[in-house]
Design an enzyme around this catalytic site. Sequence first.
Site, PDB file in Angstrom:
ATOM      1  N   GLU A  47      43.332  25.784  33.471  1.00  0.00           N
ATOM      2  CA  GLU A  47      44.509  25.765  34.357  1.00  0.00           C
ATOM      3  C   GLU A  47      44.187  26.703  35.505  1.00  0.00           C
ATOM      4  O   GLU A  47      44.408  27.910  35.414  1.00  0.00           O
ATOM      5  CB  GLU A  47      45.757  26.259  33.602  1.00  0.00           C
TER       6      GLU A  47
ATOM      7  N   GLY B 205      37.292  29.785  36.309  1.00  0.00           N
ATOM      8  CA  GLY B 205      37.014  28.522  35.611  1.00  0.00           C
ATOM      9  C   GLY B 205      35.564  28.094  35.784  1.00  0.00           C
ATOM     10  O   GLY B 205      34.927  27.583  34.858  1.00  0.00           O
TER      11      GLY B 205
ATOM     12  N   GLY C  39      43.729  30.845  35.303  1.00  0.00           N
ATOM     13  CA  GLY C  39      43.374  31.832  36.315  1.00  0.00           C
ATOM     14  C   GLY C  39      42.767  31.144  37.528  1.00  0.00           C
ATOM     15  O   GLY C  39      43.014  29.957  37.770  1.00  0.00           O
ATOM     16  N   SER C  40      41.943  31.886  38.244  1.00  0.00           N
ATOM     17  CA  SER C  40      41.394  31.359  39.496  1.00  0.00           C
ATOM     18  C   SER C  40      40.315  30.309  39.217  1.00  0.00           C
ATOM     19  O   SER C  40      39.713  30.270  38.142  1.00  0.00           O
ATOM     20  CB  SER C  40      40.775  32.518  40.281  1.00  0.00           C
ATOM     21  N   THR C  41      40.056  29.504  40.229  1.00  0.00           N
ATOM     22  CA  THR C  41      38.965  28.519  40.128  1.00  0.00           C
ATOM     23  C   THR C  41      37.628  29.241  39.923  1.00  0.00           C
ATOM     24  O   THR C  41      36.756  28.757  39.200  1.00  0.00           O
ATOM     25  CB  THR C  41      38.963  27.644  41.405  1.00  0.00           C
TER      26      THR C  41
HETATM   27  P1  NAD Z   1      41.735  35.664  37.547  1.00  0.00           P
HETATM   28  O1  NAD Z   1      40.882  34.447  37.586  1.00  0.00           O
HETATM   29  O2  NAD Z   1      41.299  36.849  38.305  1.00  0.00           O
HETATM   30  O3  NAD Z   1      41.933  36.142  36.017  1.00  0.00           O
HETATM   31  C1  NAD Z   1      42.498  35.300  35.048  1.00  0.00           C
HETATM   32  C2  NAD Z   1      42.031  35.723  33.678  1.00  0.00           C
HETATM   33  O4  NAD Z   1      40.660  35.381  33.516  1.00  0.00           O
HETATM   34  C3  NAD Z   1      42.121  37.225  33.399  1.00  0.00           C
HETATM   35  O5  NAD Z   1      42.539  37.421  32.069  1.00  0.00           O
HETATM   36  C4  NAD Z   1      40.694  37.693  33.613  1.00  0.00           C
HETATM   37  O6  NAD Z   1      40.380  38.869  32.923  1.00  0.00           O
HETATM   38  C5  NAD Z   1      39.929  36.510  33.056  1.00  0.00           C
HETATM   39  N1  NAD Z   1      38.554  36.337  33.558  1.00  0.00           N
HETATM   40  C6  NAD Z   1      38.124  36.473  34.825  1.00  0.00           C
HETATM   41  N2  NAD Z   1      36.804  36.157  34.911  1.00  0.00           N
HETATM   42  C7  NAD Z   1      36.420  35.801  33.664  1.00  0.00           C
HETATM   43  C8  NAD Z   1      35.175  35.368  33.097  1.00  0.00           C
HETATM   44  N3  NAD Z   1      34.071  35.243  33.836  1.00  0.00           N
HETATM   45  N4  NAD Z   1      35.133  35.090  31.774  1.00  0.00           N
HETATM   46  C9  NAD Z   1      36.247  35.190  31.011  1.00  0.00           C
HETATM   47  N5  NAD Z   1      37.441  35.615  31.488  1.00  0.00           N
HETATM   48  C10 NAD Z   1      37.522  35.912  32.802  1.00  0.00           C
HETATM   49  O7  NAD Z   1      43.208  35.198  38.018  1.00  0.00           O
HETATM   50  P2  NAD Z   1      44.493  36.086  38.358  1.00  0.00           P
HETATM   51  O8  NAD Z   1      44.272  36.789  39.645  1.00  0.00           O
HETATM   52  O9  NAD Z   1      44.923  36.857  37.165  1.00  0.00           O
HETATM   53  O10 NAD Z   1      45.595  34.925  38.581  1.00  0.00           O
HETATM   54  C11 NAD Z   1      45.769  34.215  39.772  1.00  0.00           C
HETATM   55  C12 NAD Z   1      45.039  32.884  39.726  1.00  0.00           C
HETATM   56  O11 NAD Z   1      45.429  32.141  38.563  1.00  0.00           O
HETATM   57  C13 NAD Z   1      45.404  31.987  40.900  1.00  0.00           C
HETATM   58  O12 NAD Z   1      44.255  31.326  41.336  1.00  0.00           O
HETATM   59  C14 NAD Z   1      46.420  31.017  40.298  1.00  0.00           C
HETATM   60  O13 NAD Z   1      46.534  29.793  40.997  1.00  0.00           O
HETATM   61  C15 NAD Z   1      45.852  30.829  38.929  1.00  0.00           C
HETATM   62  N6  NAD Z   1      46.866  30.354  37.982  1.00  0.00           N
HETATM   63  C16 NAD Z   1      46.817  29.045  37.595  1.00  0.00           C
HETATM   64  C17 NAD Z   1      47.797  28.553  36.735  1.00  0.00           C
HETATM   65  C18 NAD Z   1      47.788  27.115  36.326  1.00  0.00           C
HETATM   66  O14 NAD Z   1      48.504  26.780  35.390  1.00  0.00           O
HETATM   67  N7  NAD Z   1      47.036  26.246  36.959  1.00  0.00           N
HETATM   68  C19 NAD Z   1      48.799  29.409  36.257  1.00  0.00           C
HETATM   69  C20 NAD Z   1      48.802  30.739  36.667  1.00  0.00           C
HETATM   70  C21 NAD Z   1      47.821  31.206  37.536  1.00  0.00           C
END
Ligand code: NAD
EC number: 1.2.1.3
Length: 514
Positions: free
Chosen positions: A269, A252, A247-249
């Site tokens: 990731e 992470g 997900g997003s930085t």
């Molecule tokens: P997001 O960070 O909003 O959510 C990703 C996941 O994390 C969701 O399931 C969300 O519910 C969960 N989440 C969010 N905050 C959390 C926390 N504090 N604790 C535990 N879980 C939490 O991301 P998104 O909008 O769904 O996806 C887009 C982002 O993901 C972009 O930044 C994209 O670059 C990244 N991404 C990276 C990869 C990679 O392989 N590097 C692949 C796909 C997407």
Amino acid sequence: MTNVSVRTGVAAPDTTALRARAERALRALGAELPSGGTLSARTPITGGELATLTGSTPDRVDAAVDKAAKAFRSWRTVPAPRRAAVVRRLGRLLGENLGELAELVTLEAGKIDAEARGEVQEMIDVCEFAVGLSRQLYGVTMPSERPGHRLQETWHPLGVVGVISAFNFPVAVWSWNTAIALVCGDTVVWKPSETTSLTAIACHALLRRAAAEEGADPEIHQLLLGGTEVGERLVDDERIALVSATGSTRMGRAVAPRVAARFGRCLLELGGNNAAIVTASADLELVTRAVVFAAAGTAGQRCTTLRRLIAHRDVANRLAERLTAAYRQLPVGDPLDPETLVGPLIDGRAYEAMQRALAAARQDGGELLCGGERVPVAGDDSYYVRPAIVRMPSQTAIVRAETFAPILYLLDYTDLDTAIAVHNGVPQGLSSSIFTGDQREAERFLAADGSDCGIANVNIGTSGAEIGGAFGGEKHTGGGRESGSDSWKAYMRRATNTINYSPDLPLAQGITFG
Ligand code: NAD
């Protein structure tokens, strides 16, 4: 608004029909369209609601982890090639149901049909990879310094893997983790994005079916639905040996310290801000085709989407003209229409983030070459945009940030060292490319002081990686590696064994004791 790329004479999509399609697809995949609860499953195609769901309560999270932990105790002792039978069966089921699962991906994530099918194909590929891997979980042996001794490494299953995934690869990322984790002897608890619960319900049903058909314990896989609070509970659970979070930085940054605080393992990731360098010797026709797919494909919503194009001054103008012309031809519209190449943004927040980024870029002296405007396809609750190209005087703060939308920033350079410095001058480090006809330039880019990304390509775009290689990135992208190569090692624990088959007890380093 000039909408040369919007198809005329095509009926606007309507939520009732989309709901019926989702229901049919889910049923074919062995699941039901849920109802009740307060979580909403929406389609970005119209912005309408497909279903309502019940999110996982804290008790449900604990119970799911408990079941996965119990299942692990016996799953880890099943020989790896037999564990692989479940993954082989999953791959077959995915092949038989590719169309239905791809349709759900389109309905929930808004991907065009070709890309949604590609995503499911990637799942099948990774299942095949994992099946082969099940006979190759190799340890190494080393010469011992002591006579009559043998030294070796063995790899053992790690435990329960918590998979947290993003909306934009709603099924492939799950399969990268799950197929590998299962052959490695781990069990899985999955929390998908709250935006893509229906595809997750379908995948869970397919995996449970694969397990049942192979006589394996279906509890090896657990599904949790909900948002951040569900993810946080999973992250904090001591029984989760590895948290694999995509997900997003921002996410992470929240997850990593919590997992570290309990000495758990993390595989991150995260966001990318991917660039390509185009040198003066590049084939501009090839560059144009590669850039349009990498920058505008998936409406700019891939982690590997091309966001920065660093072009040599001698070719920058010509490239800008070619790209602008190609962008104007891009059909934006309903992703279920086979003619469409650019589907919707996931929601209104993504649209607003795109508009904010374009305004900031203009403020920094950027010139909008094309795109950025909203395209009316299916009413006010859906967000379709024309992909944008902005020519920037320099790499300002907005260019250094990941905006998850189709904006391509165009920058000029005069010498390759400066181009590489600009390329690496962002916090993220996921994917990168160089387009060149000069082998020296290509090798310079691939060298230790070249691209600092986890993926570095030559004469090919930044997106669309194959599953055979390790996938992931450096710096704020999180450092994790998934899918191919030796990524499986993240899902196992390593034991070093020293075996004494002599009657003596020599100590290492020549120590004598007593
Ligand atoms: P997001 O960070 O909003 O959510 C990703 C996941 O994390 C969701 O399931 C969300 O519910 C969960 N989440 C969010 N905050 C959390 C926390 N504090 N604790 C535990 N879980 C939490 O991301 P998104 O909008 O769904 O996806 C887009 C982002 O993901 C972009 O930044 C994209 O670059 C990244 N991404 C990276 C990869 C990679 O392989 N590097 C692949 C796909 C997407």
